[in-house]
Design a protein around this motif. Structure first.
Motif, PDB file in Angstrom:
ATOM      1  N   ARG A  61     -59.398  20.873  22.667  1.00 17.57           N
ATOM      2  CA  ARG A  61     -58.512  20.528  23.542  1.00 17.57           C
ATOM      3  C   ARG A  61     -57.118  19.794  23.108  1.00 17.57           C
ATOM      4  NH1 ARG A  61     -62.396  16.744  24.309  1.00 17.57           N
ATOM      5  NH2 ARG A  61     -64.207  17.640  25.713  1.00 17.57           N
ATOM      6  N   GLU A  71     -57.036  22.595  29.863  1.00 12.20           N
ATOM      7  CA  GLU A  71     -57.852  21.875  28.969  1.00 12.20           C
ATOM      8  C   GLU A  71     -59.226  21.773  29.562  1.00 12.20           C
ATOM      9  OE1 GLU A  71     -56.461  18.149  27.084  1.00 12.20           O
ATOM     10  OE2 GLU A  71     -54.377  18.930  27.839  1.00 12.20           O
ATOM     11  N   SER A  73     -62.904  20.304  30.278  1.00 12.74           N
ATOM     12  CA  SER A  73     -63.592  18.870  30.183  1.00 12.74           C
ATOM     13  C   SER A  73     -64.779  18.949  29.260  1.00 12.74           C
ATOM     14  CB  SER A  73     -63.650  18.417  31.716  1.00 12.74           C
ATOM     15  OG  SER A  73     -64.775  19.106  32.376  1.00 12.74           O
ATOM     16  N   ASP A  74     -65.403  17.625  29.155  1.00  8.32           N
ATOM     17  CA  ASP A  74     -66.763  17.607  28.474  1.00  8.32           C
ATOM     18  C   ASP A  74     -67.908  18.336  29.471  1.00  8.32           C
ATOM     19  OD1 ASP A  74     -66.062  16.567  25.898  1.00  8.32           O
ATOM     20  OD2 ASP A  74     -66.236  14.673  26.739  1.00  8.32           O
ATOM     21  N   ASP A  75     -67.791  18.225  30.645  1.00  9.30           N
ATOM     22  CA  ASP A  75     -68.683  18.596  31.540  1.00  9.30           C
ATOM     23  C   ASP A  75     -68.739  20.327  31.499  1.00  9.30           C
ATOM     24  OD1 ASP A  75     -69.302  16.291  32.384  1.00  9.30           O
ATOM     25  OD2 ASP A  75     -67.983  16.323  34.351  1.00  9.30           O
TER      26      ASP A  75
END
Length: 179
Positions: A61, A71, A73-75
Motif C-alpha cells: 500500500r 491502493e 484495501s484489506d478486503d
C-alpha cells in the motif's frame, strides 16, 4: 520474522520503482506452493518479462501510494499476497499466473492495477484471459486477408470455368470424326 525499518524502507522503495515501471501489477495468493512450484512459476513469469515479489500488504500500500497508483484495501487483498509485475505485455503476468492456477489451486488472482485503475478479482481474471497483442494482431491480419482472398477467388472462378469450357470444347472437336 520481523523486518527492520531500514529493510522495510528498502523494500517499499523497490516496490515503488517496480510499480512505476510495470505496465500492470496483479495480486495473487501463493501460500501452499512448494519451493519447486514457486520457482517454476517465477521461471515462467521471467520468460514473459514479468516478475513475482512477496511483500507485506502495508508495504504494498505504501509503495502504491508513493507510485501514485490506487491502493487496495484489506478486503480486496485477504491473506498473504504476492505482486506480479508485468514489464512487457500488460497481460503477460496475469495470463501466466492464471494458467498456472489451473494446475495449482493455491494460486488465485485477487485483483490488480492496470492503467491507473484498481481491478477486482473478477476483473483480474477477465484481464488474464485477454489474448496477447501478438494474438490480436494475427487475428486482425487474418480478418483483413479473408475478404481479399474471397475476392481473388471470385475473380478467378469465372476465368477458371471459362478455361474448363474451352478445354472441353477442344476435346470434343478432337474426338469428333472429320466430315
Amino acid at each position: 520474522m520481523a523486518l527492520s525499518r531500514q529493510k522495510k524502507e528498502s523494500q517499499v522503495q523497490e516496490l515503488t520503482e517496480k510499480m512505476q515501471r510495470a505496465s500492470s501489477v496483479m495480486f495473487t495468493h501463493y501460500l501452499g506452493l512448494s519451493v519447486a512450484d514457486i520457482t517454476k512459476l517465477r521461471s515462467k513469469l521471467r520468460k514473459e518479462k514479468a516478475e513475482m515479489q512477496v511483500a507485506k500488504k502495508t508495504l504494498i500500500r505504501l509503495a502504491a501510494k508513493n507510485a501514485k497508483a490506487p491502493e487496495a484495501s484489506d478486503d480486496q487483498l485477504p491473506g498473504d499476497v504476492a505482486c506480479i509485475f508485468s514489464f512487457g505485455e500488460p497481460t503477460s503476468g496475469a495470463s501466466v499466473t492464471h494458467a498456472f492456477a489451473k494446475d495449482h489451486p493455491h494460486v488465485q488472482l485477487l485483483g490488480g492495477i492496470f492503467s491507473g485503475t484498481l481491478l477486482s478479482k473478477t476483473d483480474a481474471i477477465a484481464f488474464a484471459t485477454i489474448p496477447s497483442r501478438q494474438q490480436l494482431l494475427a487475428t486482425f491480419m487474418s480478418m483483413c486477408q479473408s475478404p481479399l482472398r474471397s475476392f481473388a477467388s471470385m475473380c478467378g472462378s469465372p476465368l477458371t470455368g471459362f478455361a474448363r469450357a474451352v478445354a472441353e470444347v477442344a476435346k470434343k472437336k478432337e474426338s469428333a470424326p472429320a466430315a
